[in-house]
Design an enzyme around this catalytic site. Structure first.
Site, PDB file in Angstrom:
ATOM      1  N   HIS A 135       1.003  -1.229  -0.014  1.00 30.10           N
ATOM      2  CA  HIS A 135       0.054  -0.064   0.229  1.00 30.10           C
ATOM      3  C   HIS A 135       0.928   1.341  -0.081  1.00 30.10           C
ATOM      4  O   HIS A 135       1.956   1.388   0.604  1.00 30.10           O
ATOM      5  CB  HIS A 135      -0.744  -0.079   1.287  1.00 30.10           C
ATOM      6  CG  HIS A 135      -2.054   0.803   1.015  1.00 30.10           C
ATOM      7  ND1 HIS A 135      -2.005   2.176   1.370  1.00 30.10           N
ATOM      8  CD2 HIS A 135      -3.420   0.803   0.900  1.00 30.10           C
ATOM      9  CE1 HIS A 135      -3.180   2.731   1.163  1.00 30.10           C
ATOM     10  NE2 HIS A 135      -3.936   1.892   0.693  1.00 30.10           N
ATOM     11  N   ASP A 178      -7.850  -5.299   0.023  1.00 30.47           N
ATOM     12  CA  ASP A 178      -8.327  -6.321  -1.076  1.00 30.47           C
ATOM     13  C   ASP A 178      -7.884  -7.712  -0.806  1.00 30.47           C
ATOM     14  O   ASP A 178      -8.407  -8.597  -1.569  1.00 30.47           O
ATOM     15  CB  ASP A 178      -7.729  -5.674  -2.477  1.00 30.47           C
ATOM     16  CG  ASP A 178      -8.406  -4.297  -2.823  1.00 30.47           C
ATOM     17  OD1 ASP A 178      -7.587  -3.578  -3.048  1.00 30.47           O
ATOM     18  OD2 ASP A 178      -9.699  -4.281  -2.992  1.00 30.47           O
TER      19      ASP A 178
END
Ligand code: SDX
Length: 429
Positions: free
Chosen positions: A306, A364
């Site tokens: 991320h 996700d």
């Protein structure tokens, strides 16, 4: 107001640059006057060190794995709130009173139908079109139908557009799904809550009664809550940039949907489940970990890493608990994909490559496992992300339009091309 300054010295000249203090997070160096003063640009492709706006909606501390919506931690909202209450919080800044919540939920419920003529838009797509393609098209087309809520300079029209988008996105996503499987559209039902209505529109058929499983409805609502907003991510920044030109809200949200579709962003949930299925069994995990670490292999572990989180994504932690609960309650024991995901996470988090680069599972990584268990095809994973993120996009859109400093977004560049040269006639080339 700046209470500190930074000094920048360029070619022997020093410039005092204001430093702005946030309520939380890093200080911000205000370079708005830098080009006028020093005739230089700053350079930050991908905006790794750049604040593009000020905002009061969502705060992320990537090192600590903290996500706050209007100050409330995401784990508390996921456990104690529900999506439409979080939507109210994002849109209006505070948790609603009971009356405010009841009024907001009634308002959203009564805007869930789309104009009947919009049904014809779906017919223009191939049945095997990706639902995200359909959503980009149909949401953009809303500006052709809802002219009474496209004037962004009218506060009332901004409110109506906000409610229409939050209310109609589930209907459009469900219709995109039904169209892709050749089943008739199912109209929204006003007696159902937001998440139950979405499941009903996706899975009901005219031939028989469809009863929404409350376990799945709760899991669906929690997935919506976990995806509602996330500061200035790529798709939110796309919505803000589109809106800065004065584009209407439906066009701006269509742009956000298009950006979210990418596998590096919202498309990662679909790519992650497909990756877990491709890995298939625990014994094949080392092969994929090696590929993820190989600089010459473009493969990346989907659902990992991320830009901001250099610790656990707090949404992934909640999602992982939800995956365990939902699969257990559905009696889907020892789901092979979940086993691969858990073992992949364990191995990756012990691997020096992932530790050094601070790569953790993101939102996700587990969401697709739950959506798969609920009966959704992978092609519906990102549309579901878009349904949830619409309230975040709209909240950020409203905040930007209310900002008296609003200017059209227009970045500059580090030019690396040819300097001036004269045209050469073709016979002389
Ligand atoms: C979302 O911004 C948001 O808030 C997004 C989001 C939201 O709610 O809006 O949180 C939703 O988009 C989550 C992210 C979903 N995407 C994926 O899961 C795709 C896989 N992840 C990567 O593509 C990547 O981690 C990104 C895109 C998420 C972040 O990329 P960055 O911040 O640009 O980091 P990077 O590409 O510079 O990576 C840093 C290093 C690199 O190695 P070096 O060049 O330094 O040697 O880490 C490596 C990368 O190669 N790396 C990975 C990796 N992610 C980064 N290596 C293997 N597998 C990965 N997943």
């Amino acid at each position: 107001m700046a209470d500190k300054t930074a000094t920048l010295t360029i070619n022997g000249t020093s410039y005092d640059i204001p430093v702005l203090s946030p309520t939380a997070g890093p200080d911000v160096i205000d370079i708005r006057k830098l080009y006028a003063q020093a005739d230089v640009f700053t350079y930050d492709p991908g905006f790794t060190s750049t604040a593009a706006c000020d905002s009061a909606i969502t705060f992320i501390d990537g090192d600590e794995g903290v996500l706050l919506h209007r100050g409330y931690p995401i784990d508390q909202l996921a456990a104690k709130s529900h999506f439409l209450e979080v939507a109210f919080l994002l849109l209006y800044g505070n948790l609603p009173t009971a009356d405010e919540l009841e009024g907001f939920e009634r308002l959203i419920t009564r805007h869930t139908m789309i104009h009947e003529q919009m049904h014809y838009f779906f017919r223009g797509f191939r049945r095997d079109a990706h639902p995200m393609a359909t959503m980009v098209g149909v949401v953009g087309a809303m500006s052709a139908f809802y002219h009474d809520s496209t004037d962004i300079n009218d506060e009332r029209q901004r409110e109506i557009a906000s409610h229409r988008l939050v209310a109609k996105m589930p209907t459009i996503a469900a219709m995109a799904y039904k169209y892709s499987i050749g089943q008739p559209f199912v109209y929204p039902r006003n007696e159902l809550d937001y998440a139950s209505n979405f499941l009903h529109m996706c899975f009901a058929v005219p031939c028989e009664e469809y009863r929404v499983n409350p376990i799945l409805a709760r899991a669906m609502d929690r997935i919506f809550t976990l995806h509602a907003d996330h500061e200035q991510n790529a798709s939110t920044s796309t919505v803000r940039l589109a809106s800065s030109s004065g584009a209407n809200p439906f066009a701006c949200i269509a742009a956000g949907i298009a950006c979210l579709w990418g596998p590096a962003h919202g498309g990662a949930n679909q790519a992650c489940l497909e990756m877990l299925r491709e890995i298939g069994t625990v014994d094949r995990i080392p092969e994929y970990i090696a590929r993820a670490k190989d600089k010459n292999d473009p493969f990346r572990l989907m659902g990992f890493g991320h830009r901001v989180y250099k610790n656990f994504d707090p949404r992934a932690t909640v999602m992982k608990q939800s995956a365990d609960e939902v699969l257990e309650l559905l009696g889907v024991h020892n789901n092979p994909t979940l086993q691969v995901a858990k073992e992949l996470e364990r191995i990756a988090l012990e691997d020096p490559y992932f530790i050094e680069k601070k790569l953790y599972p993101n939102v996700d990584f587990y969401s697709g496992i739950i959506l798969d268990a609920m009966g959704f095809p992978t092609s519906m994973f990102t549309p579901i992300f878009a349904v949830a993120r619409t309230v975040g996009w709209i909240s950020q859109w409203k905040e930007q339009l209310a900002d008296p400093q609003l200017k059209i977004g227009r970045p500059r560049q580090l030019y690396k091309g040819e300097t001036r040269r004269d045209y050469v006639d073709i016979e002389k080339r």
